[in-house]
Design a protein around this motif. Sequence first.
Motif, PDB file in Angstrom:
ATOM      1  N   ASN A 281      14.263  -8.052   3.497  1.00  0.00           N
ATOM      2  CA  ASN A 281      13.650  -9.377   3.474  1.00  0.00           C
ATOM      3  C   ASN A 281      14.008 -10.212   4.701  1.00  0.00           C
ATOM      4  OD1 ASN A 281      12.263  -9.574   0.670  1.00  0.00           O
ATOM      5  ND2 ASN A 281      14.238  -8.575   0.292  1.00  0.00           N
TER       6      ASN A 281
ATOM      7  N   HIS B 114      12.672  -6.923  -8.073  1.00  0.00           N
ATOM      8  CA  HIS B 114      11.473  -7.072  -7.259  1.00  0.00           C
ATOM      9  C   HIS B 114      11.067  -8.549  -7.110  1.00  0.00           C
ATOM     10  CE1 HIS B 114       7.955  -5.405  -5.363  1.00  0.00           C
ATOM     11  NE2 HIS B 114       7.182  -6.196  -6.077  1.00  0.00           N
TER      12      HIS B 114
ATOM     13  N   ARG C 107      12.404 -11.014  -4.308  1.00  0.00           N
ATOM     14  CA  ARG C 107      11.833 -11.099  -2.950  1.00  0.00           C
ATOM     15  C   ARG C 107      10.920 -12.314  -2.832  1.00  0.00           C
ATOM     16  NH1 ARG C 107       8.415  -6.470  -1.460  1.00  0.00           N
ATOM     17  NH2 ARG C 107       8.574  -7.411   0.622  1.00  0.00           N
ATOM     18  N   LYS C 108      10.107 -12.498  -3.889  1.00  0.00           N
ATOM     19  CA  LYS C 108       9.169 -13.630  -3.891  1.00  0.00           C
ATOM     20  C   LYS C 108       9.924 -14.954  -3.943  1.00  0.00           C
ATOM     21  CE  LYS C 108       5.152 -15.273  -6.576  1.00  0.00           C
ATOM     22  NZ  LYS C 108       4.216 -14.898  -7.672  1.00  0.00           N
TER      23      LYS C 108
ATOM     24  N   ASN D  51      -5.861  -9.347  -3.976  1.00  0.00           N
ATOM     25  CA  ASN D  51      -6.598  -8.820  -2.815  1.00  0.00           C
ATOM     26  C   ASN D  51      -8.092  -9.144  -2.873  1.00  0.00           C
ATOM     27  OD1 ASN D  51      -7.060  -7.057  -4.937  1.00  0.00           O
ATOM     28  ND2 ASN D  51      -7.184  -5.234  -3.639  1.00  0.00           N
TER      29      ASN D  51
ATOM     30  N   VAL E 205      -1.330  -8.897  -3.941  1.00  0.00           N
ATOM     31  CA  VAL E 205      -0.864  -8.593  -2.591  1.00  0.00           C
ATOM     32  C   VAL E 205       0.664  -8.557  -2.616  1.00  0.00           C
ATOM     33  CG1 VAL E 205      -2.922  -9.549  -1.498  1.00  0.00           C
ATOM     34  CG2 VAL E 205      -0.942 -11.031  -1.907  1.00  0.00           C
ATOM     35  N   ASP E 206       1.266  -8.137  -1.517  1.00  0.00           N
ATOM     36  CA  ASP E 206       2.722  -8.015  -1.423  1.00  0.00           C
ATOM     37  C   ASP E 206       3.402  -9.325  -1.836  1.00  0.00           C
ATOM     38  OD1 ASP E 206       5.134  -6.694  -0.814  1.00  0.00           O
ATOM     39  OD2 ASP E 206       5.209  -7.708   1.128  1.00  0.00           O
ATOM     40  N   LEU E 207       4.510  -9.204  -2.522  1.00  0.00           N
ATOM     41  CA  LEU E 207       5.281 -10.330  -3.076  1.00  0.00           C
ATOM     42  C   LEU E 207       4.597 -11.001  -4.266  1.00  0.00           C
ATOM     43  CD1 LEU E 207       6.636 -12.249   0.088  1.00  0.00           C
ATOM     44  CD2 LEU E 207       7.837 -10.576  -1.339  1.00  0.00           C
ATOM     45  N   HIS E 208       3.436 -10.480  -4.670  1.00  0.00           N
ATOM     46  CA  HIS E 208       2.705 -11.064  -5.801  1.00  0.00           C
ATOM     47  C   HIS E 208       2.389 -12.541  -5.581  1.00  0.00           C
ATOM     48  CE1 HIS E 208       3.679  -7.824  -9.043  1.00  0.00           C
ATOM     49  NE2 HIS E 208       3.434  -7.298  -7.861  1.00  0.00           N
TER      50      HIS E 208
END
Lengths: 321, 321
Positions: free
Chosen positions: A51, A16, A19-20, A260, A253-256
């Motif tokens: 991605n 996971h 991705r970031k 939020n 949020v998405d990708l850390h």
Amino acid sequence: MAKPETVRFAIMGCAHIARKVARAIALAPNATLCAVASRSLQKAQTFAAQNALPDTVALYGSYQELLDDPTVDAVYLPLPTSLHVRWAVAAAARRKHVLLEKPAALDAAELELILEACESNGVQFMDGSMWLHHPRTSHMKQLLSLSHSGSIGNIQFIHSTSTMQTRAGFLESNIRVKAELDGLGALGDLAWYCIGASLWAKGYQLPATSFLSHTSMDLAICGSNGSLHVRDFIIPYQEHVASFDFTFGAKFVDLHIGWNVKPEEVHVANVLPQEALMVQEFASLVATGPDNKWPQITRKTQLVVDAVNKSLDLGCKPVSL
Amino acid sequence: MAKPETVRFAIMGCAHIARKVARAIALAPNATLCAVASRSLQKAQTFAAQNALPDTVALYGSYQELLDDPTVDAVYLPLPTSLHVRWAVAAAARRKHVLLEKPAALDAAELELILEACESNGVQFMDGSMWLHHPRTSHMKQLLSLSHSGSIGNIQFIHSTSTMQTRAGFLESNIRVKAELDGLGALGDLAWYCIGASLWAKGYQLPATSFLSHTSMDLAICGSNGSLHVRDFIIPYQEHVASFDFTFGAKFVDLHIGWNVKPEEVHVANVLPQEALMVQEFASLVATGPDNKWPQITRKTQLVVDAVNKSLDLGCKPVSL
């Protein structure tokens, strides 16, 4: 736009967090992503599609194939910790620079194998502690390094925590609780940052303890869905207003890459200072007849004080209440 | 202005904290100060003069004389902890309500003697934890008590610290380090609040531990002259700006009713997110040749991880590095 002195990165393992980091490689002006490998070609293809990686990124169905690619300058390894020593050493042996996700290794002996491999092959090593690279971190360091009378003085107490609420199934199936993959569990995951922060604050002196610190009175309460913080709970900064802050339901949020929500600050005004409110409460109980609430509060506090004392006597063994 | 149902307080012992409580008694609408006792009449007179107490306040050169005064409804006792059981029990026996400075007693057995004396004589007991009476505290409690999805959830982790920088001579002569006077030392002084805060947060359930909490990432660094706090050090709330706050040279104002400064908040902007800065730094080191800084950071972190693991294996015994 051509990047100056661009380093060609490959990602080994499609965790996971990859991705970031794929996004970070695209954002960095001196880096480019040239390859991705997973345990199967299909996994690498899925990662590339999810991605939106450009067609120029080579996809491999094994880590060894990736290491055989001469166009790869550097590898980012988000593999399970138990695989770090094998693949980081293999990457260094192929003269690939190594950016290694934390925890770096299962223990210091394994880490030495990795660092020796990097050093003897003349390649760069770095672990994936991103927060050390935020400019806030160097700004804080600069403040901590001041030595005049307006500074923090000698650092004598460092507290760092990191907690997280796990999703259903985490404790049964997540990699961090599988000893054969990530043998360090929470110690290597969240605690890696806390240990790193303490070392960072003291300029990487290995730790020793002390009990002489400047005034502080921190209270942090973490629940399953939020947290509450107050810094001046014993004596408020100001006499007629006091504040605290809280965050309920915060998520990355998405990708850390952020949260939020930010903490909400609450200000509470008081006409009388807290010590006068204490006297007022006491006096009104005197007028109405004694209660049992306040004696109970004191009794429970004292019971815990005694338990702490007993535990200290026992060499910090747990004491039941 | 006549106070309704006014409780007549006496102060037994002229400790520093008594100045603050004398003012609190004057401020509370249902309380008035009617007497002060010290070990000598001269000390009581000095206290009265320094605090501009009205002539209506009776001054006594012994605690017993004060307890013999039938106009006294309630006593506030800021005496050394070792004297609490004797004088709190004596006060209760004379039907005086007891407001007792913390720590309440040297241990729970002594406290039971005090609480029994208060209960059997029908007088109110309360310890001097002022922060419990600030309206901020009940405001926080209300928030913590919510049970819907916008709440903190189950409380699973509480951190509280209180530290202070002592003045020259403190460790040689202050009452808190004299075992015969205040046998609990820091445990009864600062830790009383921290223990009390943990109990308060959990509604006075005696403690049990758990390691399942909501996301948090706190870093607090206390030095001899100040402190620095950051709540989101691992993943900043926002991607392009991050903040921290610090207080250098903070002191309590006279009577310890507030602080001379509030923490200063610093915002640090960043064009690239921290993970891209990490990649950029790595790539620039690849371009210039490997450094030793980052491997050393990882090595030290891993050494401490290993030491923590070893200590856990040893039942939390200290491990040298």
